[in-house]
Design a protein around this motif. Structure first.
Motif, PDB file in Angstrom:
ATOM      1  N   THR A 137      31.768  94.166  36.507  1.00  0.00           N
ATOM      2  CA  THR A 137      30.745  93.288  37.241  1.00  0.00           C
ATOM      3  C   THR A 137      30.654  91.760  37.877  1.00  0.00           C
ATOM      4  N   ASP A 176      28.027 106.314  26.554  1.00  0.00           N
ATOM      5  CA  ASP A 176      29.609 105.451  27.656  1.00  0.00           C
ATOM      6  C   ASP A 176      29.251 104.140  27.629  1.00  0.00           C
ATOM      7  N   SER A 208      24.806 106.438  42.291  1.00  0.00           N
ATOM      8  CA  SER A 208      24.717 107.431  41.121  1.00  0.00           C
ATOM      9  C   SER A 208      25.249 109.103  41.381  1.00  0.00           C
ATOM     10  N   SER A 238      36.915  95.079  26.586  1.00  0.00           N
ATOM     11  CA  SER A 238      36.522  94.043  27.733  1.00  0.00           C
ATOM     12  C   SER A 238      36.852  92.333  27.684  1.00  0.00           C
ATOM     13  N   THR A 252      22.133 103.050  30.144  1.00  0.00           N
ATOM     14  CA  THR A 252      23.364 103.007  29.880  1.00  0.00           C
ATOM     15  C   THR A 252      23.038 104.152  29.293  1.00  0.00           C
ATOM     16  N   ASN A 273      30.658  91.627  28.802  1.00  0.00           N
ATOM     17  CA  ASN A 273      30.186  92.814  29.378  1.00  0.00           C
ATOM     18  C   ASN A 273      29.146  93.420  29.494  1.00  0.00           C
ATOM     19  N   LYS A 299      27.694  95.921  40.319  1.00  0.00           N
ATOM     20  CA  LYS A 299      28.611  96.558  39.426  1.00  0.00           C
ATOM     21  C   LYS A 299      28.943  97.790  39.789  1.00  0.00           C
ATOM     22  N   ALA A 300      30.207  97.856  39.052  1.00  0.00           N
ATOM     23  CA  ALA A 300      30.488  99.818  39.365  1.00  0.00           C
ATOM     24  C   ALA A 300      31.050 100.114  37.762  1.00  0.00           C
ATOM     25  N   ASP A 301      30.718 101.348  37.627  1.00  0.00           N
ATOM     26  CA  ASP A 301      31.027 102.222  35.913  1.00  0.00           C
ATOM     27  C   ASP A 301      32.190 103.636  36.898  1.00  0.00           C
ATOM     28  N   ASN A 315      34.236  99.748  34.040  1.00  0.00           N
ATOM     29  CA  ASN A 315      33.497  98.880  34.545  1.00  0.00           C
ATOM     30  C   ASN A 315      33.987  97.582  34.946  1.00  0.00           C
ATOM     31  N   ASN A 367      28.680 105.106  39.301  1.00  0.00           N
ATOM     32  CA  ASN A 367      27.818 104.685  39.455  1.00  0.00           C
ATOM     33  C   ASN A 367      27.986 103.223  40.022  1.00  0.00           C
TER      34      ASN A 367
END
Lengths: 1062, 457
Positions: A600, A112, A522, A647, A108, A220, A586-588, A598, A532
């Motif tokens: 997870t 970000d 991505s 987070s 990463t 996180n 996992k999603a960003d 994000n 992503n």
């Protein structure tokens, strides 16, 4: 088109000199690199280009890059212009912005990042002669408390990322190397295992191979490691080959380490006086009693000559340590393939005679690009090492033994006339075994060899644009073989003793196999929204086996194998398997570089739990807001970046033995020759995962284009369902593991919560920035962390624990921190017998029932020993005249108020200078060495401070009287507790880069040399040898941390190193 | 996936795999005996070292027993070993009855006999505990899973003793009279052993009729016969004599060891016992049998192989729990509290023990002799016959309690100390609550529901 060969020369535009090592690359119209070459010492290059429509790019550090069209030319000479200061710093800032943080499954960009991650780059740690990679991180990352166990070569470290969150599940972080979790703890962590030479697997990794560390501190950041990440994750990225350039680097380091400082002890004659007093005070006044005979100077005593010496055991045991480290690496590659190969050899001689270690490592990292769609990489590392240690079998460390052995006894035997004899002196029983530590050190064999192999292969396939499939297979193998041999010279045993000529052999093998499958997607969902996504699973199988054999009575001291032994052979072996299966997603999402989000989730299944508790879910969620991208702040010229992060997430811990939940019956106990089987542990049907839930609020601030970079994090980590080895009453019939006796029985259970709350601050200041290369430059960085540990809930409120150290009974209490000490309050020494009377709350003397005689203070019970002149005064809080458990109060806390590090780096022309200070403040330490060296109740020698002891009625002193075999003056009290705060100048380094012109004459690309002094001095009020005390708990006891047990203290060391690049 | 995550140990049997066959039942009961082997230290410490027949050598670390100085962290208060027996016995009692249904070669009778052995071993352990601590946790459930309550509070002495009686009643019905191997007849639980323990328990509770009845069963049991005088020492040196009822077996060749040889070497015989042997000119039990004169009077019972100077090579003497003279004297003590006929019988039993070792019988011990005199002489006879066998302290506590004569214990113990120590020792045991040991600090820490014994609160 046929390839064309282009030649040419690259020179400095201003000075006209040839430039060596310039990278010359053919790039196509898409700016993709096709082929590369380097200039030689005369600045000449030759390159084969595939297409004359392409261009050539010339680049070299410190110069501006230049791109030339090829056209019809066959010779292209280029002049490069030196970078101005301004563009240099732009490069730096850009590099920092593009800084990639590894989370093990991918990278990463730091920009970000949402979770809390501290990164340490390999170059920061350059010139730091650490014995292993974990030691390198000490003081480098805020909120990460790292304490090396001892000054011994290859010693392990204790790492607490955001405080201790577990009691029995372990507090050590998870280590990931190049995406693969590794085995990081020694095989046998039991007290018994620690007596033998053993291998610290982390110490088998070559520090020179490290590119960077990323320490994942909150849920996180570490969410993708779910069930194994509750104690944080340390991601290690090793160096990889770079395109277009071949580098051969040779580096050698030579270090010496001063012998560890010792604590002054009594001389032979002072020792005898002290012992005589101790025995006489305890009522032994018969000069012909066996205890007193050696102490009263009576030449007619048969062993008289043995007690007339003045031996400095420490001097005989310690030595100046010496180490050499050699490292060779070759790296390079082209468009399709890149490689980095390194090999190293390390040889260290320890601070005590006959100790040391040797290590040989090799690593080969390969990246191979098969096509635009398919890539492979392989990392293979191999290490072989040997450790030589002292065998101490529960008698204490060699540092401890060197202090407490009687200075009146000799090292070598002497005859009745006092003339020396060549053999070692041995009079078993004076100190209860191991009487002659010098003989022990020189004759006992205690070594271990390890073989460490870590292959890891990874394939990456692009399916469609943005969609990638990654498969990763890896193996981590550690084989360890240890041998111990006790000859009679060391033990003083004679041939008919069962323990004569003992041989111990052990063989351990551990293997971890991991298979990961990942799908990542991505792409930009809209022009402003980047997405992503990762979906993956992992299989983890962990096998462990051991074979232990021992036997006695080998025929000669030179026969040290099992086959040569006579009797009492013992064999044991075991094999265990652990399996873990996990799936994770996992999603960003990043919107307009301004908002990030994000999510997870990971689901883990483990063979360590049964029934309904086999599986557990670990979710995490977080987001950031980049305030500096908002229009109203974007105008501020000094504000480069300002980001707020938040987070929340959960992580798990399953650090318990295999099969713990299964009720097991084992063979072992026999009766009348029949084999008996009995229960080893109850079925633990309710045993489940320990969960740590953490919340993190963070801020990243960058001012004046990275002149000042600040990271601030606030966190709370709450560990629930603590895994705890709950001691159970022996009346239950539960037994304590394999020995099948229930004296110290316990069962694993989940109970209570622990919270760790804290704040971490990381500041980097580029105080003076170089305008152009060679100018003066000053960078400093500072980090500090504060962590408050608290047991927030505990069924029953208090757990009293049996194990104790130095008479400190210990307990874990709701509301306290782990590592809280309870004991008596020491207030000095009674000057006379008459002073040791009971007083009421107002200070008036309390009389016996007869009203005439004052009541005497007693210890432990109303029939216990009375206190007298020369005995310790303890505060009698309830004024009952008895010093007992009711008078034990909270007297200390092993957790520091804050800790961190401060480093400074200066550069000018070819010189660099840096120093690094590491500190912690506000922790208490039980000075166990002082306890054993000032209690004056055993035949042990004592510290010189005991010369101030109380000797006769009326003496006013703080040092109690000598009193043999009596606990009166050695109670766990404030007397042994000290402030363990310190600031230590850890490293001072001066390095020099030899001028290019000079280096080129000897056909090298570059040479630099450095000189480092480590552990130069510490600022502390601690009276022991070294304030850096291991924070691992004593025995299995979470309450007893921060105990100075006499591990080898750190001593000053000096290292000279040289690096040559070819 | 499920299969992948189900891993089980290779080095041990899981609870689900065990207790399936006859062999499992035998292995499990052997495990209980194995735990019993670890108890001989406790049994001799609790039964002997506080009393008046022995004194520790000055440099030993077990002097606190001699000084009656019991802080709650003394090793003498550690009760783990007998509770280990209880825990394993509880497992056998619960699990073995299920085996006959699974293994048809294993009969109900065989199963009952094994359970009976476990019941006896549990009762024996509780009997030592109740005599030493008075109130102890009464645990009857095996520690099979974490659903079991491990934090059990103390039970009153009477409920523990009632449980012991109930267990022994079942054991008496089910255990064997003899085993196939002669050594197992002495080394494992038989009807004779159950009756001997019943005698002891009833006598402790002053149930004299029941005690005499139980003892009579032992006396009628043809398995047991007194050893002739010339072989008296062989009871210890050669183990498993004909008069032996139950002894914990050890054998160095099988690596089953104890510390009796070493521990008895750390104690000297007190003048009071010497004066008994000397006064009676007891040649069968005295010099070079019970003790040896080698500068000081050390115990020879567990140390010697012969009545000469040949020592046992290692720590493997058997620890005798019951042998016939013990039961005869207990029987006599019970009978002395009953009617005139029974007193006559009591006198005969005491004299039988004396005649066996070639001492003159007491011709005045008949139905006219007062009970007190009987007791006086029986306790003295027990001292000479059973010295260092872990009986003396319990004898003193029993008599002092049942006859309501605290001084019977206090005066004897005080007399066994040096003149300078006597006042202090008297003060420490003047309160009969102090005759029971404190519960160890570690146990109190681990079990919040446990209360310290009254004298030590």
């Amino acid at each position: 088109q046929t390839p064309v060969t282009i030649k040419g020369r690259v020179t400095d535009k201003v000075k006209g000199q040839a430039i060596d090592g310039v990278t010359v690359v053919e790039v196509n119209e898409k700016d993709r690199q096709i082929n590369g070459a380097n200039t030689d010492a005369n600045g000449n290059y030759t390159i084969r280009v595939s297409n004359t429509a392409n261009r050539l790019r010339f680049s070299f550090i410190g110069f501006e890059s230049k791109t030339e069209a090829i056209g019809e030319r066959s010779a292209i000479n280029v002049q490069l212009v030196r970078d101005t200061g301004q563009s240099m710093s732009d490069v730096v800032v850009l590099a920092r912005r593009n800084d990639q943080v590894s989370n093990g499954f991918g990278n990463t960009s730091r920009r970000d990042l949402i979770g809390a991650v501290s990164s340490v780059k390999g170059e920061v740690l350059e010139h730091q002669p650490a014995t292993s990679i974990d030691q390198m991180l000490q003081g480098r990352a805020a909120g990460v408390q790292i304490v090396t166990n001892s000054g011994d070569p290859g010693a392990g470290v204790d790492i607490r990322i955001r405080g201790a969150g577990s009691i029995s599940g372990g507090n050590e972080p998870l280590y990931i190397i190049d995406g693969v979790p590794i085995i990081s703890t020694p095989f046998d962590n039991s007290a018994n295992g620690q007596n033998s030479a053993r291998i610290n697997p982390i110490a088998d990794i070559n520090p020179s191979d490290i590119e960077r560390f990323d320490i994942l501190k909150d849920a996180n950041a570490a969410a993708i490691y779910g069930a194994r990440a509750a104690n944080g994750v340390i991601i290690i990225t090793t160096k990889r080959g770079k395109k277009g350039r071949t580098d051969i680097t040779l580096n050698s380091q030579f270090s010496m380490q001063e012998a560890p400082p010792s604590i002054p002890v009594l001389s032979g004659s002072e020792y005898k006086v002290m012992r005589l007093e101790a025995l006489q005070n305890a009522g032994n006044i018969n000069p012909s009693s066996p205890e007193l005979q050696p102490l009263v100077d009576d030449p007619s005593y048969s062993a008289y000559q043995y007690y007339q010496n003045n031996t400095d055991w420490m001097k005989a045991l310690k030595q100046t340590g010496f180490a050499q480290v050699h490292n060779l690496s070759v790296s390079g590659g082209g468009e399709a393939m890149r490689y980095n190969f390194s090999t190293s050899y390390t040889d260290r001689k320890g601070s005590f005679i006959n100790t040391g270690n040797k290590r040989f490592t090799t690593r080969f990292n390969l990246d191979y690009k098969v096509s635009d769609k398919l890539r492979f990489s392989a990392n293979i590392s191999f290490a072989r090492s040997k450790v030589n240690n002292h065998a101490n079998y529960g008698q204490g460390t060699v540092y401890f033994l060197g202090h407490v052995r009687s200075s009146a006894l000799p090292i070598y035997d002497i005859d009745v006339n006092g003339d020396p004899l060549p053999n070692y002196f041995s009079l078993p029983g004076v100190h209860g075994g191991m009487d002659n530590p010098v003989a022990f050190a020189n004759t006992v064999g205690n070594d271990a060899y390890s073989t460490n192999l870590k292959p890891n292969i990874r394939a990456e396939l692009d399916i469609i644009k943005g969609l990638k499939y990654i498969s990763n297979a890896s193996l981590d193998y550690i084989g360890e073989n240890g041998n111990t041999y006790f000859p009679p010279e060391a033990t003083g045993l004679i041939w008919n003793d069962r323990s004569f000529n003992r041989v111990d052999t052990r063989d351990y093998e551990r293997m971890q196999m991991i298979l990961d499958n990942l799908l990542t997607y991505s792409r930009n969902l809209t022009p402003n929204l980047k997405g992503n996504f990762v979906l993956g699973n992992t299989f983890n199988t962990f096998n462990s086996s051991q074979l232990i054999a021992s036997a006695y009575a080998s025929a000669s001291g030179n026969l040290r194998t099992l086959g040569t032994t006579g009797g009492n052979r013992q064999l044991s072996s075991s094999r265990t398997t652990e399996t873990i299966v996990s799936v994770f997603a996992k999603a960003d999402l990043i919107y307009n570089d301004r908002y990030g989000f994000n999510f997870t989730v990971r689901r883990d299944g483990s063979s360590k739990f049964g029934g309904d508790h086999k599986y557990a879910n670990f979710p995490s969620i977080g987001g950031y807001w980049r305030a500096s991208s908002e229009p109203f702040l974007a105008k501020l010229p000094f504000l480069t970046d300002l980001k707020f992060r938040a987070s929340w997430g959960q992580l798990g811990n399953s650090g318990i033995p295999n099969y713990a939940y299964i009720s097991q019956f084992v063979a072992g106990g026999n009766y009348m020759g029949n084999n008996g089987v009995s229960q080893r542990n109850p079925a633990l049907n309710s045993l489940r995962w320990e969960t740590s839930e953490s919340t993190n609020l963070g801020m990243d601030l960058d001012l004046f284009k990275s002149r000042i970079v600040v990271t601030l994090d606030l966190y709370e980590k709450l560990t629930k369902d603590l895994l705890f080895n709950l001691p159970v009453p022996s009346s239950s019939g539960v037994v304590g593991g394999w020995n099948l006796s229930n004296t110290n029985a316990s069962i694993l259970t989940n109970l209570g919560n622990i919270s760790n709350r804290g704040v971490e601050l990381d500041v980097m200041v580029n105080a003076i920035r170089a305008r152009k290369a060679g100018d003066f430059e000053w960078t400093m960085s500072f980090n500090v962390g504060r962590n408050i540990n608290k047991v927030t809930s505990l069924p029953g409120g208090t757990l009293r624990l049996t194990e104790n150290y130095a008479n400190f009974g210990s307990q874990v209490k709701e509301g306290d921190a782990l590592g809280t000490y309870y004991g008596l309050v020491f207030k000095g020494v009674y000057a006379t017998d008459g002073d040791a009377v009971v007083r009421d709350a107002k200070g008036n003397t309390v009389y016996e029932l007869d009203g005439l005689n004052p009541r005497k203070m007693r210890l432990l019970s109303e029939t216990g020993d009375t206190l007298k002149g020369g005995d310790a005064i303890y505060e009698d809080f309830n004024n009952d005249g008895i010093i007992n458990d009711q008078d034990r109060v909270l007297i200390g806390n092993a957790n520091p108020d804050f800790f961190g590090g401060f480093s400074n780096e200066f550069r000018y022309k070819n010189f660099g200078f840096k120093f690094f200070i590491q500190f912690q403040y506000g922790n208490d330490v039980i000075n166990g060495m002082r306890y054993y060296l000032e209690r004056m109740m055993t035949p042990d020698n004592q510290a010189i401070t005991t010369m101030k002891r109380w000797r006769k009625q009326g003496d006013v002193t703080g040092m109690p009287r000598a009193l043999n075999n009596d606990q009166r003056n050695s109670q766990g009290s404030t007397r042994w507790i000290e402030d363990g705060s310190y600031a230590r100048l850890k490293f001072v380094t001066l390095n020099y880069t030899f001028p290019k012109t000079w280096v080129q004459k000897i056909k090298l690309k570059g040479v630099d040399a450095f000189f480092t002094a480590n552990d130069l001095f510490a600022l502390t009020s601690y009276t022991g040898a070294d304030p850096e005390i291991s924070i691992s708990s004593f025995g299995n006891n979470p309450a007893l941390i921060g105990v100075d047990r006499g591990l080898t203290p750190r001593s000053r060391g000096f290292t000279l190193g040289i690096n040559a690049r070819f | 996936c499920k299969k992948y995550l189900n891993q089980s140990p290779e080095n041990s049997l899981t609870g689900d795999d065990f207790f399936k066959t006859e062999a499992d039942a035998n292995a499990a009961i052997t495990g209980v005996y194995d735990a019993l082997q670890a108890c001989s230290d406790e049994f001799i410490t609790w039964g002997e070292f506080r009393a008046d027949l022995v004194s520790p050598l000055s440099n030993s670390d077990i002097t606190y027993l001699y000084y009656q100085l019991f802080e709650n962290n003394r090793v003498g208060s550690v009760w783990a070993a007998p509770y280990n027996v209880i825990g394993r016995a509880n497992t056998v009692i619960e699990k073995v009855p299920g085996i006959p249904a699974l293994d048809n070669r294993f009969t109900q009778e065989e199963s009952n006999a094994i359970v009976g052995e476990a019941l006896f071993l549990r009762a024996l352990s509780y009997f030592y505990l109740v005599r030493t601590f008075k109130e102890v946790p009464l645990v009857l459930q095996p520690p099979s899973s974490d659903a079991v309550n491990f934090m059990v509070p103390k039970a009153g002495a009477d409920s523990v003793l009632d449980q012991i009686e109930a267990d022994l009643a079942i054991a008496e019905r089910d255990v064997l009279v003899q085993f196939g191997k002669p050594a197992e007849t002495r080394g494992r639980v038989t009807k004779g052993a159950v009756n001997a323990l019943q005698t002891d328990v009833y006598l402790w509770r002053a149930k004299y009729k029941e005690a005499a009845a139980a003892a009579q069963k032992v006396l009628n049991n043809s398995t047991y016969a007194l050893v002739p005088a010339e072989n008296w020492f062989n009871i210890f040196s050669q183990k498993n004599a004909t008069e032996s009822i139950f002894e914990i077996q050890y054998d160095y060749q099988l690596s089953e060891l104890n510390s009796l040889r070493g521990i008895s070497g750390a104690f000297l015989m007190n003048p009071v016992l010497f004066s008994y042997f000397d006064g009676e000119k007891d040649l069968v039990r005295g010099l070079n049998r019970t003790y040896r004169e080698a500068g000081s009077r050390t115990f020879w019972k567990y140390t010697g192989l012969t009545t000469d100077n040949i020592e046992r090579p290692t720590n493997d003497p058997n620890f005798i729990i019951y042998r016939l003279p013990d039961v005869m004297l207990m029987c006599a003590e019970a009978l002395a509290h009953l009617g005139p006929d029974e007193k006559n019988k009591a006198g005969e039993l005491v004299n039988a023990v004396r005649e066996r070792v070639e001492l003159d019988p007491y011709d005045f011990l008949d139905n006219n002799a007062p009970t007190g005199l009987f007791i006086e002489l029986i306790i003295k006879e027990r001292a000479m016959e059973l010295a260092m066998e872990g009986k003396r302290w319990f004898d003193l506590v029993r008599v002092a309690t049942n006859e309501n004569q605290p001084d019977f214990l206090i005066s004897r113990v005080v007399a066994g100390r040096t003149v300078a120590e006597r006042a202090q020792i008297r003060a420490r045991i003047i309160d009969p609550r102090g005759w029971y040991l404190p519960i160890h600090r570690d146990e109190l820490n681990k079990n919040p529901r446990l209360e310290q014994n009254p004298y030590y609160r």
